[in-house]
Design an enzyme around this catalytic site. Structure first.
Site, PDB file in Angstrom:
ATOM      1  N   ALA A  24     118.969  17.520 111.949  1.00  0.00           N
ATOM      2  CA  ALA A  24     118.541  18.424 111.335  1.00  0.00           C
ATOM      3  C   ALA A  24     118.572  19.303 110.259  1.00  0.00           C
ATOM      4  O   ALA A  24     120.224  19.836 109.842  1.00  0.00           O
ATOM      5  CB  ALA A  24     118.800  19.698 112.628  1.00  0.00           C
ATOM      6  N   ASP A  25     117.903  19.911 109.434  1.00  0.00           N
ATOM      7  CA  ASP A  25     117.957  21.162 108.687  1.00  0.00           C
ATOM      8  C   ASP A  25     117.977  22.360 108.960  1.00  0.00           C
ATOM      9  O   ASP A  25     118.369  23.719 108.175  1.00  0.00           O
ATOM     10  CB  ASP A  25     116.750  20.681 107.606  1.00  0.00           C
ATOM     11  CG  ASP A  25     117.417  19.555 106.593  1.00  0.00           C
ATOM     12  OD1 ASP A  25     117.817  19.405 105.425  1.00  0.00           O
ATOM     13  OD2 ASP A  25     116.462  18.562 107.322  1.00  0.00           O
TER      14      ASP A  25
END
Length: 357
Positions: free
Chosen positions: A245-246
């Protein structure tokens, strides 16, 4: 294969140019913030944790080299804030650099207020603070351990398991053990991994160029086209999908590499647990939902060309988002953090209880 995305010692920083992989292994000098900005923007380094470390370490290099005010504490604090602001303008979606910049500013504000005195000592303290971020990243294997335990707990007989992952979330993306690939490595080290399917991850091919490179000498890995992911889940008995995930919003919505959303939809249809592996620094409780996450759009040429070779009609209209948002209700396995595995609906409460705001 043991690769380092960053090489650092006091006053010196080099970055592995990931755009050249796997054909060429080349480390390039980063002498300061502007060079780090370019490396982040041009995706020579990518992965939210690695971006944050590169940015902060480039500031440490400047400070070690004598950049910035020498005699005034307030001016030095202002200089640090300005340099962090430059770095934050490189790419908008990933949360980690913003979170670390916010923490550094807060720590520095308290430091200046509580211990006014020698600016050179403050400079040294800032460098040591940033170096501590790198040491912490390199030592953190807890995401992998928590994820492996949770996945095995959901499999009759306790494994071994087959996984599917997307993009690159290992050493190159984190400068450490890895997030989703940390889970893969932890399962492999336990003797509980049959195989991991790795998507090519177009248009920048982080899966085929980077993840396959990291894994192929040590971990049983099979590369597949992005469009083969649903078929691989169905035909090869995939037990879980694990991605990175960013940025994670307060409600558990997740921004990650483009293509993640469709993987989650396929996993839901096939009743395959879908996990997101992310450190707490990727969580942004200031955003109520994923609809508020800024989504970076990349140049169309990244889709129409590859290594200078034309892949499409050059004048065709292109939409090339770097990320998409997966709604929290599709994250059926949970969000894997350094603290444990949480349903998306509980992550915000956990962040608040631990003072992560």
């Amino acid at each position: 294969m043991a690769l380092e995305s960053l090489r650092y010692r006091r006053g010196s920083l080099e970055v592995l140019n990931q755009r050249l992989l796997p054909g060429q292994l080349r480390y390039e000098r980063v002498g300061g913030v502007e060079r780090a900005w370019g490396a982040i923007r041009d995706m020579e380094v990518r992965g939210a944790p690695a971006i944050a470390l590169l940015g902060c370490l480039s500031l440490a290099v400047e400070l070690a080299g004598g950049r910035g005010p020498q005699e005034d504490l307030g001016a030095l604090e202002e200089f640090v804030g300005q340099r962090l602001g430059v770095l934050l303008s490189a790419r908008p979606t990933a949360a980690n650099l913003g979170r670390e910049a916010e923490r550094l500013r807060g720590w520095l504000r308290e430091k200046v207020r509580e211990t006014p005195g020698d600016p050179q000592q403050l400079r040294e303290s800032i460098i040591e603070y940033i170096e501590g971020l790198l040491a912490k990243a390199r030592d953190n294997r807890s995401i992998g351990a928590h994820g492996a335990q949770h996945i095995l707990g959901g499999v009759p007989g306790g494994g071994p398991v087959t996984l599917l992952t997307h993009c690159n979330t290992g050493t190159l993306a984190t400068a450490g053990y890895g997030t989703a690939l940390g889970v893969v490595r932890a399962l492999h080290e336990r003797g509980s991994l049959s195989r991991v399917f790795c998507t090519e991850t177009r248009p920048f091919h982080q899966g085929s160029r980077l993840s396959a490179l990291e894994l192929r000498h040590d971990v049983p890995v099979t590369l597949i086209a992005d469009s083969a992911a649903a078929a691989a889940m169905r035909e090869h008995g995939v037990h879980a999908v694990v991605v990175g995930a960013d940025r994670v919003a307060a409600n558990g919505d997740v921004a990650n590499k483009i293509g993640t959303f469709q993987l989650a939809l396929a996993a839901l249809h096939l009743r395959v647990p879908f996990y997101v592996a992310a450190p707490s620094s990727s969580c942004d409780p200031s955003l109520a939902s994923g609809s508020l996450i800024p989504i970076e759009e990349r140049p169309g040429t990244e889709l129409t060309q590859l290594g200078g070779v034309l892949l499409a009609e050059p004048e065709v209209d292109v939409w090339n988002p770097a990320f998409d948002v997966t709604p929290h209700e599709l994250i059926t396995g949970g969000i894997i953090t350094e603290w444990g595995v949480f349903p998306p609906s509980q992550l915000g409460r956990e962040l608040a209880e631990r003072g992560e705001r």
